[in-house]
Design a protein around this motif. Structure first.
Motif, PDB file in Angstrom:
ATOM      1  N   TYR A 155      12.965  11.311 -14.052  1.00 24.43           N
ATOM      2  CA  TYR A 155      13.189   9.241 -14.029  1.00 24.43           C
ATOM      3  C   TYR A 155      12.106   9.119 -12.935  1.00 24.43           C
ATOM      4  O   TYR A 155      11.617  10.394 -12.122  1.00 24.43           O
ATOM      5  N   ASN A 156      12.147   7.675 -12.968  1.00 20.50           N
ATOM      6  CA  ASN A 156      10.743   7.452 -12.007  1.00 20.50           C
ATOM      7  C   ASN A 156      11.774   7.212 -10.542  1.00 20.50           C
ATOM      8  O   ASN A 156      12.231   7.558 -10.902  1.00 20.50           O
ATOM      9  N   GLY A 157      10.293   6.725  -9.590  1.00 19.20           N
ATOM     10  CA  GLY A 157      11.996   6.871  -8.510  1.00 19.20           C
ATOM     11  C   GLY A 157      10.679   5.441  -7.924  1.00 19.20           C
ATOM     12  O   GLY A 157       9.231   5.264  -7.944  1.00 19.20           O
ATOM     13  N   ILE A 158      11.421   5.090  -6.685  1.00 22.36           N
ATOM     14  CA  ILE A 158      11.010   3.955  -6.110  1.00 22.36           C
ATOM     15  C   ILE A 158      10.648   4.465  -4.626  1.00 22.36           C
ATOM     16  O   ILE A 158      11.939   4.681  -4.445  1.00 22.36           O
ATOM     17  N   LYS A 159      10.344   3.605  -3.975  1.00 26.24           N
ATOM     18  CA  LYS A 159      10.559   3.635  -2.210  1.00 26.24           C
ATOM     19  C   LYS A 159      12.188   2.924  -2.238  1.00 26.24           C
ATOM     20  O   LYS A 159      11.911   1.032  -1.868  1.00 26.24           O
ATOM     21  N   LEU A 160      13.038   3.109  -1.899  1.00 24.94           N
ATOM     22  CA  LEU A 160      13.800   2.643  -1.637  1.00 24.94           C
ATOM     23  C   LEU A 160      14.207   1.530  -0.300  1.00 24.94           C
ATOM     24  O   LEU A 160      13.512   1.506   1.124  1.00 24.94           O
ATOM     25  N   ALA A 161      14.488   0.439  -1.062  1.00 20.11           N
ATOM     26  CA  ALA A 161      14.604  -0.978   0.566  1.00 20.11           C
ATOM     27  C   ALA A 161      15.581   0.211   1.259  1.00 20.11           C
ATOM     28  O   ALA A 161      16.891   0.016   1.166  1.00 20.11           O
ATOM     29  N   GLU A 162      15.344  -0.297   2.527  1.00 20.09           N
ATOM     30  CA  GLU A 162      16.038   0.116   3.560  1.00 20.09           C
ATOM     31  C   GLU A 162      17.244  -1.398   4.147  1.00 20.09           C
ATOM     32  O   GLU A 162      16.818  -2.254   2.950  1.00 20.09           O
ATOM     33  N   VAL A 193       2.128   1.862 -11.157  1.00 20.15           N
ATOM     34  CA  VAL A 193       3.164   1.475  -9.816  1.00 20.15           C
ATOM     35  C   VAL A 193       3.552   2.648  -9.782  1.00 20.15           C
ATOM     36  O   VAL A 193       3.864   3.758  -8.324  1.00 20.15           O
ATOM     37  N   ARG A 194       4.159   3.531 -11.093  1.00 16.31           N
ATOM     38  CA  ARG A 194       5.182   4.592 -10.452  1.00 16.31           C
ATOM     39  C   ARG A 194       4.325   5.714 -10.118  1.00 16.31           C
ATOM     40  O   ARG A 194       4.602   6.896 -10.282  1.00 16.31           O
ATOM     41  N   ASP A 195       2.390   6.378 -11.049  1.00 16.12           N
ATOM     42  CA  ASP A 195       2.036   6.888 -10.738  1.00 16.12           C
ATOM     43  C   ASP A 195       1.779   7.020  -9.063  1.00 16.12           C
ATOM     44  O   ASP A 195       1.926   8.442  -8.731  1.00 16.12           O
ATOM     45  N   VAL A 213      -4.447  10.105 -13.286  1.00 21.63           N
ATOM     46  CA  VAL A 213      -5.802   9.963 -13.935  1.00 21.63           C
ATOM     47  C   VAL A 213      -4.522   8.683 -14.577  1.00 21.63           C
ATOM     48  O   VAL A 213      -3.793   9.030 -15.339  1.00 21.63           O
ATOM     49  N   THR A 214      -4.994   7.661 -14.132  1.00 24.39           N
ATOM     50  CA  THR A 214      -4.496   5.960 -14.617  1.00 24.39           C
ATOM     51  C   THR A 214      -5.084   5.300 -14.950  1.00 24.39           C
ATOM     52  O   THR A 214      -6.313   4.271 -14.432  1.00 24.39           O
ATOM     53  N   ILE A 215      -4.275   4.450 -15.602  1.00 29.01           N
ATOM     54  CA  ILE A 215      -5.091   2.792 -15.808  1.00 29.01           C
ATOM     55  C   ILE A 215      -4.638   1.939 -14.992  1.00 29.01           C
ATOM     56  O   ILE A 215      -3.590   1.758 -15.302  1.00 29.01           O
ATOM     57  N   GLY A 216      -5.149   1.213 -13.781  1.00 29.01           N
ATOM     58  CA  GLY A 216      -4.429   0.088 -13.720  1.00 29.01           C
ATOM     59  C   GLY A 216      -5.095  -1.315 -13.410  1.00 29.01           C
ATOM     60  O   GLY A 216      -4.789  -1.894 -12.453  1.00 29.01           O
ATOM     61  N   SER A 217      -4.889  -2.007 -14.528  1.00 28.05           N
ATOM     62  CA  SER A 217      -4.764  -3.209 -15.135  1.00 28.05           C
ATOM     63  C   SER A 217      -3.794  -3.152 -16.481  1.00 28.05           C
ATOM     64  O   SER A 217      -2.867  -2.617 -16.799  1.00 28.05           O
TER      65      SER A 217
END
Length: 463
Positions: free
Chosen positions: A227-234, A22-24, A10-14
């Motif tokens: 901690y949050n995470g991201i899709k790491l850059a290749e 983005v994290r969710d 359940v997330t607020i998109g704005s």
């Protein structure tokens, strides 16, 4: 209901919460890749492009629901779907053209969820309907501040689900509660929603845990850092510089680029970066300053940035939103990324993204963002004294002039960023919930998944 978990986000998109969204969705996509069933319930606004193919998405409520101090079903169910036929950029332009409108919507949302024990009962019923339709076991609430919806749903249903509390931007809601004269009530409701979940609340940094504990009078033992995470850059060759020149035609390839990437709103402190750049200009330090990113509350601050730059006689390359392709090229070609926020940032996704591309960062020495940049004696960037544009100028000059320092930090950047991958975040969340995705049974279900009885036992143990 099967033993296999279903995660509903359940997330607020704005607005000011786009980083949290983005994290969710990064977490949702990571769980989906592992074979879990995942759904997304949008509130206020939606960003369907963030969700991976195969993830079901539903609109829980539209922003106009909170146009007034009491939720409006007519605006939400009749008018808003018609408005949402218009493209997002048109809706954003109209809403941001009304001074204070975004703040008004969010203050009304905060009132509706916290002012009375009756937490928007119609929306609670709709949430329960979605939970039943999607066979949800784990309701992943984007903010603790919207968890009264989850707690009310749990109290009014016998469905075998429970909810996970996450703190990642709740200071904004606290500000709205303070403006509405509801801060004491708001704090009490946060205690109730944290107590009502069988798991400790997720908090996105150690500093933020301390802040929430102090500001909201919550027991630290009822919270846990994930901690949050991201899709790491290749790792790859730098994108061609021409990608940047398509957006910034006057940008020069061989003059150091200092960039700000992120929301252009007052709490981000971009004016501090302008003052620092002007100090360096007076010292004869060569640099090109790029400022880009969307706004959440209108163009007032973005216009102020342009006005400040004009008064300082400072040439900047200044635009709004940029494409992912241009963003990645800017990360790769910048000498450093500066994130000069004047608020106590819970985390720092932009800093992680920059380091993931091999670019050092400069951030304030205040808040959870410092945990992103430094780990003991190892660092992927520098910190400056919070709110001090003079010290920011000194740290910038160090990175621009000291090649060995820049090289040392650059060597550490990807290692620092790797601590915050999307897969590590998914691992940590599953461990937090007692779900071992590695123990897959022959029937396709997963080991150590708490059913309703296990959830209730865990809840009794923490009361």
């Amino acid at each position: 209901m099967t033993d296999q978990p279903t995660f509903a986000f359940v997330t607020i998109g704005s607005g000011s919460y786009v980083g949290s969204t983005v994290r969710d969705l990064i977490l949702a996509n990571a769980l989906h890749r592992r074979g879990f069933k995942v759904v997304v319930y949008w509130m206020m606004e939606c960003k369907p492009e963030l969700a991976a193919d195969g993830i079901k998405q539903r609109m829980l409520c539209y922003a106009p629901r909170y146009h007034f101090r009491r939720p409006s079903e007519i605006l939400d169910r009749v008018i808003a779907p018609l408005l949402f036929l218009f493209p997002l950029h048109a809706r954003v332009r109209v809403s941001q053209g009304i001074p204070g409108y975004a703040d008004r919507l969010l203050e009304n949302l905060t009132r509706c969820l916290h002012e009375t024990p009756e937490t928007d009962p119609v929306l609670v019923k709709r949430l329960l309907k979605f939970i039943a339709l999607d066979d949800v076991s784990h309701l992943m609430m984007s903010f603790a501040s919207i968890c009264p919806l989850a707690l009310a749903a749990k109290k009014n249903s016998t469905l075998p689900f429970d909810y996970v509390v996450t703190f990642q931007g709740d200071e904004h809601f606290a500000s709205y509660a303070r403006k509405a004269g509801l801060l004491a009530v708001y704090r009490q409701r946060l205690k109730e929603v944290v107590q009502g979940s069988p798991w400790p609340a997720v908090v996105v940094s150690r500093d933020y845990l301390n802040r929430i504990s102090e500001d909201m009078d919550l027991a630290p033992e009822r919270m846990s850092v994930v901690y949050n995470g991201i899709k790491l850059a290749e790792r790859s060759e730098k994108p061609p510089f021409s990608i940047l020149q398509s957006e910034f035609p006057a940008l020069k390839e061989h003059t150091p680029i200092v960039s700000y990437i992120g929301r252009q709103d007052t709490e981000k402190g971009i004016d501090l970066l302008l003052y620092a750049a002007r100090l360096l200009q007076a010292r004869g330090v060569a640099l090109q300053l790029v400022v880009c990113g969307a706004t959440a509350k209108g163009k007032c601050y973005r216009d102020a940035i342009s006005g400040i730059a004009d008064h300082l006689r400072l040439d900047i390359h200044h635009v709004g939103s940029i494409s992912p392709e241009v963003r990645d090229a800017l990360y790769a070609h910048s000498r450093c990324i500066v994130y000069p926020s004047i608020c106590r940032e819970p985390f720092g996704l932009v800093a992680v993204e920059a380091m993931s591309h091999g670019t050092p960062v400069i951030v304030p020495d205040y808040g959870g963002i410092t945990e992103v940049v430094q780990d003991g004696e190892i660092a992927g960037g520098l910190t400056f004294r919070t709110w001090d544009s003079g010290d920011l100028a000194r740290q910038l000059e160090r990175l621009l002039a000291d090649r060995s320092l820049h090289r040392e930090l650059t060597e550490h950047t990807r290692m620092m960023a790797a601590r915050f991958s999307d897969e590590q975040m998914a691992d940590a969340i599953l461990e937090h919930l007692g779900i071992d995705a590695r123990e897959r049974r022959r029937d396709g279900t997963y080991g150590r998944v708490p059913g309703r009885r296990a959830i209730e036992e865990a809840h009794r143990a923490c009361v």
